[in-house]
Design a protein around this motif. Sequence first.
Motif, short mmCIF file in Angstrom:
data_model
loop_
_atom_site.label_atom_id
_atom_site.label_comp_id
_atom_site.label_asym_id
_atom_site.label_seq_id
_atom_site.Cartn_x
_atom_site.Cartn_y
_atom_site.Cartn_z
N SER A 163 -2.74 3.08 5.87
CA SER A 163 -2.93 1.70 5.42
C SER A 163 -3.49 0.83 6.56
O SER A 163 -4.49 0.12 6.38
N ASP A 166 0.84 -1.21 0.00
CA ASP A 166 0.00 0.00 0.00
C ASP A 166 0.87 1.25 0.00
O ASP A 166 0.62 2.20 -0.75
N ASP A 191 -4.75 -5.89 -2.99
CA ASP A 191 -4.46 -4.47 -3.21
C ASP A 191 -5.76 -3.67 -3.17
O ASP A 191 -6.83 -4.18 -3.50
#
Lengths: 278, 318
Positions: A75, A14, A277
Amino acid sequence: MYDLTAIASQVRRDVIRMISAVQSGHPGGSLGCADFFTVLYFDVLRHNPTTFTMDGKGEDLFFLSNGHLSAAWYSVLARSGYFPVRELGSFRKLNSRLQGHPTTHEGLPGIRMSSGSLGQGLSVGAGAGLAKKMNRDDHLVYVLTGDGELQEGQIWEAAMFAAARKIDNLIVTVDYNNKQIDGPVDQVVSLGNLRAKWEAFGWEVLEMNGNDIPDVQNTLGKARSQCGKEKPVVILMHTEMGFGVDFMMGTHKWHGSAPNAEQTAVALGQLKETVGDY
Amino acid sequence: MNPFPSTEKKETRAGFGDGLLELGKQNQDVVALSADLSGSLKMDAFIGVFPDRFIQVGIAEANMISIAAGLTIGGKIPFTGTFANFSTGRVYDQIRQSVAYSNKNVKICASHAGLTLGEDGATHQILEDIGMMRMLPNMTVIVPCDYNQTRAATLAIADYFGPVYLRFGRPKVPNFTPPDQPFEIGKAQKLVDGEDVTIIATGHMVWQALEAREILLEKGIRAEVINIHTIKPFDEEAVLNSVKKTGCVVTAEEHQRNGGLGDAVAQLLCRYYPAPVEMVAVNDSFGESGKPEELMVKYGLDSAHIIDAALKVGSRHS
């Protein structure tokens, strides 16, 4: 139980993807602290990500004093449920809640204090710890600072204050990677004997390898057990800036630079996509 | 004659101290902090009654502001107390990031503002604080004019959520507004009606404006006197209404001309109702040691200078 190693790898992906997408940000510290952030948010904090409240009563609190590690923090916040993971794609873009440095201003859940201008987070943590004591709330306050950040005088004002006031619900972690923008911390302005400094200020001092997940778990556990003993706790967390991406390690050059497309591809090749992702 | 006879002189900072004590009784969330100046800020009574709600930070103002910001997370309403100089210039970045930008419910209470700090001299006589604070988004800036109003303002800001800068001073000054007055943040107070010139004053200069108005009346000039106790948010409507009637303005403040009340008035008028303005303020200089009243005369912050300004602005108007 979470697979912390898997999550940490995703957090690093990330970080690289977020910073690469806007060609702006600070990958080095975020990569170095990705394991710490992951352990903290997925194994340590007693918190309620989906019902975020600013006053955080009845929860552990975390303050990021070195706000330029925003990418890694965003993240773990997203991936632990504070806001949608897809929002990570808005990092540092216009009209985003994910500002370059963390802010309460845009109402992003998980953030209780703006940071970026260095040296203030330890004082904030001390104040939040005091409020918890006044409220008879036995939850803990965690703060992350950089090591170069310890050159700020306010850090030592707060260190003196927290010890004098016996703020023993406060766990400060120093990202001790010996790197700052202008070079190695030792060469910019040496911190000297950092352990002795904190001890002299009256703190309980622990050390850990911040890139060894079991060590981070164990040491944070020790830190928690040291709370309530009339001393604040500091952990000197030895990390490698840029950890996880070979060409970003061993140098301060990736403190605040974004990888280009080619470098991004190489970096992502070294970081396994584990939980998907954004 | 002056419609506000002053029966006694009291310090505005004592109004803060007494207000804080009252707040302590009314609101359990109110906590107080000081950076080794609790006595000067008249916080002793609060500390005596609520020792567990007072946090002595020592001589570390930056730390104090950020601790206060942290205390709000947990629902506290922190009142920080130190001199105005150390409440603003010394800690501007802490206020900017951790209080204003973070929109924390911190009340920055600042005593010994301006020249009337007196003998300690220019190092301590801040004359730029209003400017610094009113430039910050989210910040409310309040400068009450006497003891009673400072006490009322102290109570009022606890009921308002958001960062506040409350500025008051060291010396005993006439206490002429009513006790137990309601304090409405952001609302100008018209103290005296008039038609010929509007005098807009704040803080210690409000009394000087009332004194000037007496002399002007003897000269046949009827001045309207407005007390701006809240410099931000600024009561634009009250000022515009007055200036539309009088056509000219004198501003009076214990502060630099740059950045203060005069700037706020000029900014408003040049946008909506251009009119001559004279500013009674310190003109781009530092202060010096001296008795408060001597300093106010030397630096042009007294009723005589307000009178001169009123005559001048009147001639520019006509």
